[in-house]
Design an enzyme around this catalytic site. Structure first.
Site, PDB file in Angstrom:
ATOM      1  CB  ILE A 462      -1.003   0.041   1.169  1.00  0.00           C
ATOM      2  CG1 ILE A 462      -0.307  -0.161   2.526  1.00  0.00           C
ATOM      3  CG2 ILE A 462      -2.088  -0.982   0.973  1.00  0.00           C
ATOM      4  CD1 ILE A 462      -1.218   0.179   3.693  1.00  0.00           C
ATOM      5  N   GLY A 463       2.130   1.067  -0.316  1.00  0.00           N
ATOM      6  CA  GLY A 463       3.019   2.220  -0.350  1.00  0.00           C
ATOM      7  C   GLY A 463       4.050   2.146   0.765  1.00  0.00           C
ATOM      8  CB  THR A 464       4.075   0.078   3.761  1.00  0.00           C
ATOM      9  OG1 THR A 464       3.611  -1.095   3.078  1.00  0.00           O
ATOM     10  CG2 THR A 464       2.894   0.793   4.364  1.00  0.00           C
ATOM     11  NE  ARG A 618      17.628  -8.713  11.134  1.00  0.00           N
ATOM     12  CZ  ARG A 618      18.113  -9.753  10.489  1.00  0.00           C
ATOM     13  NH1 ARG A 618      17.427 -10.890  10.444  1.00  0.00           N
ATOM     14  NH2 ARG A 618      19.276  -9.680   9.894  1.00  0.00           N
ATOM     15  CB  THR A 624      10.532   1.274   3.809  1.00  0.00           C
ATOM     16  OG1 THR A 624      11.090   0.055   4.297  1.00  0.00           O
ATOM     17  CG2 THR A 624      10.885   1.447   2.354  1.00  0.00           C
ATOM     18  CD  GLN A 628       4.817   2.771   6.669  1.00  0.00           C
ATOM     19  OE1 GLN A 628       3.771   2.615   7.286  1.00  0.00           O
ATOM     20  NE2 GLN A 628       4.857   3.343   5.487  1.00  0.00           N
ATOM     21  N   GLY A 695       3.768  -0.371  10.718  1.00  0.00           N
ATOM     22  CA  GLY A 695       2.901   0.612  10.059  1.00  0.00           C
ATOM     23  C   GLY A 695       2.077   1.483  10.988  1.00  0.00           C
ATOM     24  CD  GLU A 696      -2.236  -0.743  12.031  1.00  0.00           C
ATOM     25  OE1 GLU A 696      -1.729  -1.882  12.100  1.00  0.00           O
ATOM     26  OE2 GLU A 696      -3.441  -0.544  12.023  1.00  0.00           O
TER      27      GLU A 696
HETATM   28 MO1  MOS Z   1      -4.648  -0.731   9.017  1.00  0.00          MO
HETATM   29  S1  MOS Z   1      -6.041   0.404   9.975  1.00  0.00           S
HETATM   30  O1  MOS Z   1      -5.027  -2.297   9.605  1.00  0.00           O
HETATM   31  O2  MOS Z   1      -4.828  -0.487   7.364  1.00  0.00           O
END
Ligand code: MOS
Length: 738
Positions: A462-464, A618, A624, A628, A695-696
């Site tokens: 998704i761009g990550t 790790r 990247t 993020q 990512g989050e």
């Molecule tokens: Mo994330 S909110 O699981 O794309």
């Protein structure tokens, strides 16, 4: 061998295609004879469609058909099951009946020969409604029909008994508004049918789940549906599960016998493709005289739609971040006239940690303890909600490292005491936390006779940077350079992969990619040790494979020659790896430190500096990964300071559903200094690469760190996001007397 390719920071292998415009996004696909759809969307939040005036639109040039509740094929609902892999958030089908549950709901779909004709015709359709009074917000929902219990609740000890009579306690309520994902690329579908087979290009974070849901909805075997999403202009969760437009486009394409493209307009991306729901969270905390937590209650209510129950699990982190024997977490929902909410980057934790980490700050001050010290004294050393050890937890080191780099020890704790020129300086901090998840995954890797590797998996990037870390993994195991590795993702014709969400794509896909690579190498060794092979006398286990060469007893041969010598195209490996076990509590940790600057003379608040230390196991790609966290910090600043989707309390209609009035941070809002420290301790209990996903976590806690810094600067405790400047304008401490 390209030693150490894992952990290094190569550029995205798809980067050049993206920046040159060569990467096709969903709406870039134009199959032959394609027609264009354009939606007509409800302009009321609650009621019934009583009439549709279609005459002018029907006569408009190029119009092929107009679909609505009296003219749409009979379809089936998806069971919407996560376990079955056919989840959707809005289970109601488009045009199912004449009810309107939220403004921006599809009420008709015009299909025409061009986008312009479809849009112009759609605007000529008159819709009459019987308008019912709308439930416009959380307060109205609770008043009108109360709440319903949600999932993810937890209780241990007796929190109420240990609250009363505790040495120090607080009882505070926080609220967070609706936020909208607003990915750059709009939701889009390009659907076409060949006999009874559907192919759809979609901007999707989960092609396999969308395929399964479409198969249920159209009553087809999953093998008759193909979903492709090779490039995505982000999603933030809004593209995890399919929304009604994809069903509408697919059905329309079948009805008219032509491919149909349907793009969701920006305004309706605020209403019909999910959002982070509004929350109200009550926090009750108590400590003993030494500032140790003895009681913690986190009760939240979030808004959901009238068609589906979406639970924002605000207390998900509260269960395990701090040690506390008496603890209650409860989630409830209330129905409002809005579209169905969905996951938005760090669902539950993002609004939940705004409340929890603000409350921890308030609790620390009430107990007379420095907020940093309070956290160090109360961080859990094992997961008390599951009764399990953490697989790996370096939150104390993360907190200390970030504090040192930030200069927390220079903080004067007195409110409004630090200033420079016109500005009052505030320091605030908060912990961040996110679960580490791993799902089952399949992948295929081919080592080809032309010296390249070809990798397929039906997950997405998704761009990550998923394309890139998969290539790094194959490179690490084969010694092939990245430019010799082709990675193909985002297509259900590939082996099944996970949704790109939950921060689990890395931990899920890399073990499958590695296993498939090893299988391919094993097959290669089999060829090399066969009768026709270069090492026909050797046992295949005694061969080694490094730098793309097979070696035995000091003799080595390029793998390409092994394949060519036997007229073979490739050696192939297929793998199917499992999800995480439950031996440990797998979580990621970190801490944010924020400096705000408040200029009371001109009522200006700016975020001047952020230092964050993150422990995600790790790091696979240092560039990247850092990107993020930096992006999540900026999104966290948006949550703290700018973002709110407003609804008119009189009628439930969205007010600022556009890019002009829904404010997100722009370049000028970036903090001049953002310093991300990645701890990089491999979590080898979790997977062979020790990676937990990144990512989050970076957005969690950010809004609280800002709010805590704002309190330190201004003495104003803002418990209702976002922290608009207006909320700080009264009773500001005088900088002269500070
Ligand atoms: Mo994330 S909110 O699981 O794309």
């Amino acid at each position: 061998m390209d030693a150490g390719v894992i952990g290094s920071g190569p550029r995205r292998i798809d980067g050049q295609r993206k920046v040159t415009g060569a990467a096709p996004y969903a709406a870039d696909h134009h199959p032959d004879n394609m027609a264009y759809g354009y939606g007509v969307f409800s302009t009321i939040a609650s009621g019934t469609i009583t009439g549709l005036d279609l005459d002018a639109a029907r006569q408009f040039p190029g119009v092929i058909d107009i679909f609505h509740h009296d003219h749409f094929p009979e379809l089936h609902r998806s069971p919407a099951s996560f376990a079955q892999g056919n989840k959707v958030e809005e289970t109601r089908l488009p045009f199912e009946d004449n009810h309107v549950y939220y403004e921006g709901q599809f009420v008709a779909l015009v299909v025409a020969d061009t986008f312009e004709n479809a849009r112009a015709a759609a605007r000529k359709i008159g819709v009459s409604y019987q308008t019912d009074s709308a439930i416009a917000n959380l307060d109205q929902g609770v008043k009108a029909h109360g709440t319903r219990s949600g999932s993810g609740n937890h209780e241990r000890g007796d929190a109420a008994a240990h609250f009363d009579g505790a040495a120090h306690s607080i009882d505070v309520t926080y609220t967070t508004p609706v936020e909208t994902h607003n990915p750059m690329e709009m939701h889009a579908s390009v659907a076409s049918w060949e006999n009874d087979r559907l192919t759809i290009f979609e901007s999707s974070q989960g092609v396999v789940v969308q395929r399964n849901a479409l198969a249920k909805i159209f009553g087809l075997p999953p093998s008759h549906v193909r979903v492709e999403s090779p490039f995505i202009g982000s999603g933030f969760g809004s593209k995890l599960w399919m929304w009604p437009h994809a069903v509408a486009a697919s059905a329309a394409a079948r009805e008219i016998g032509r491919p149909v493209q349907l793009v969701v307009p920006r305004q309706q991306m605020f209403t019909t493709t999910g959002h982070r729901p509004e929350t109200r969270q009550r926090l009750r905390l108590a400590t003993d005289e030494n500032g140790r937590l003895v009681s913690l209650r986190h009760e939240s209510i979030n808004t959901t739609s009238f068609t589906d129950q979406y639970v924002e699990t605000c207390g998900s982190v509260t269960k395990s971040l701090y040690s506390c024997p008496n603890l209650t977490v409860s989630h409830e929902t209330t129905q409002v006239n809005r579209g169905t909410p969905t996951s938005m980057r760090a669902p539950g934790a993002a609004p939940g940690l705004f409340a929890l980490e603000s409350a921890i700050d308030e609790m620390a001050l009430a107990a007379g303890v420095d907020p940093l010290e309070f956290r160090m004294n109360n961080y859990a050393s094992r997961d008390e909600s599951l009764g399990l050890d953490f697989s790996s937890n370096h939150i104390r080191e993360a907190t200390e490292k970030a504090a040192e780099k930030f200069g927390w020890q220079d903080r004067n704790p007195d409110v409004g005491s630090m200033h420079e020129g016109h500005e009052i300086i505030g320091y605030g901090m908060a912990a961040c936390n996110w679960e580490a998840l791993k799902r089952e995954c399949e992948a295929r890797v081919s080592l080809r006779a032309d010296g390249t590797a070809y990798v397929t998996c039906a997950t997405q990037d998704i761009g990550t940077g998923t394309y890139t870390i998969i290539a790094q993994t194959v490179s690490e195991l084969t010694g092939l350079p990245l430019e010799k590795i082709t990675v193909r993702l985002g297509d259900t014709s590939y082996p099944a992969g996970p949704v790109s969400g939950g921060s689990w794509a890395t931990a899920t896909t890399l073990p499958a990619i590695a296993a498939a690579t090893r299988e391919a190498i094993k097959e290669l060794k089999g060829y090399a040790t066969s009768d026709k092979g270069d090492f026909s006398d050797a046992d295949s286990d005694s061969l080694t494979f490094e730098n793309a060469r097979l070696t035995h007893d000091g003799q080595s041969v390029d793998y390409v020659d092994v394949l060519k010598g036997q007229r073979l195209a490739s050696a192939d490996g297929h793998a199917h790896t499992k999800g995480a076990d439950d031996k440990y509590s797998y979580r990621s940790f970190g801490a944010h430190f924020v400096e705000v600057r408040w200029d009371p003379g001109i009522s200006n608040l700016r975020i001047a500096r952020v230092v964050s230390a993150i422990d995600v196991g790790r790091v696979i790609n240092s560039m990247t990964a850092r990107n993020q966290v930096e992006g999540a910090i900026v999104m966290g600043l948006g949550m703290a300071h700018f973002e709110a989707t407003e609804f008119d309390p009189r009628n439930g209609r969205p007010v600022n559903n556009n890019y002009a009035e829904y404010v997100v941070p722009v370049h000028a809002d970036q903090p001049p200094e953002v310093d991300v420290i990645l701890l990089d301790y491999p979590d080898l209990e979790f997977n062979e690469f020790g990676a937990r996903g990144i990512g989050e976590i970076g957005i969690t806690g950010m809004a609280a760190a800002v709010a805590n810094a704002v309190y330190h600067a201004t003495g104003k405790r803002i418990r209702d996001l976002p922290i608009f400047k207006e909320k700080l304008m009264e009773n500001v401490p005088d900088v002269q007397s500070a």
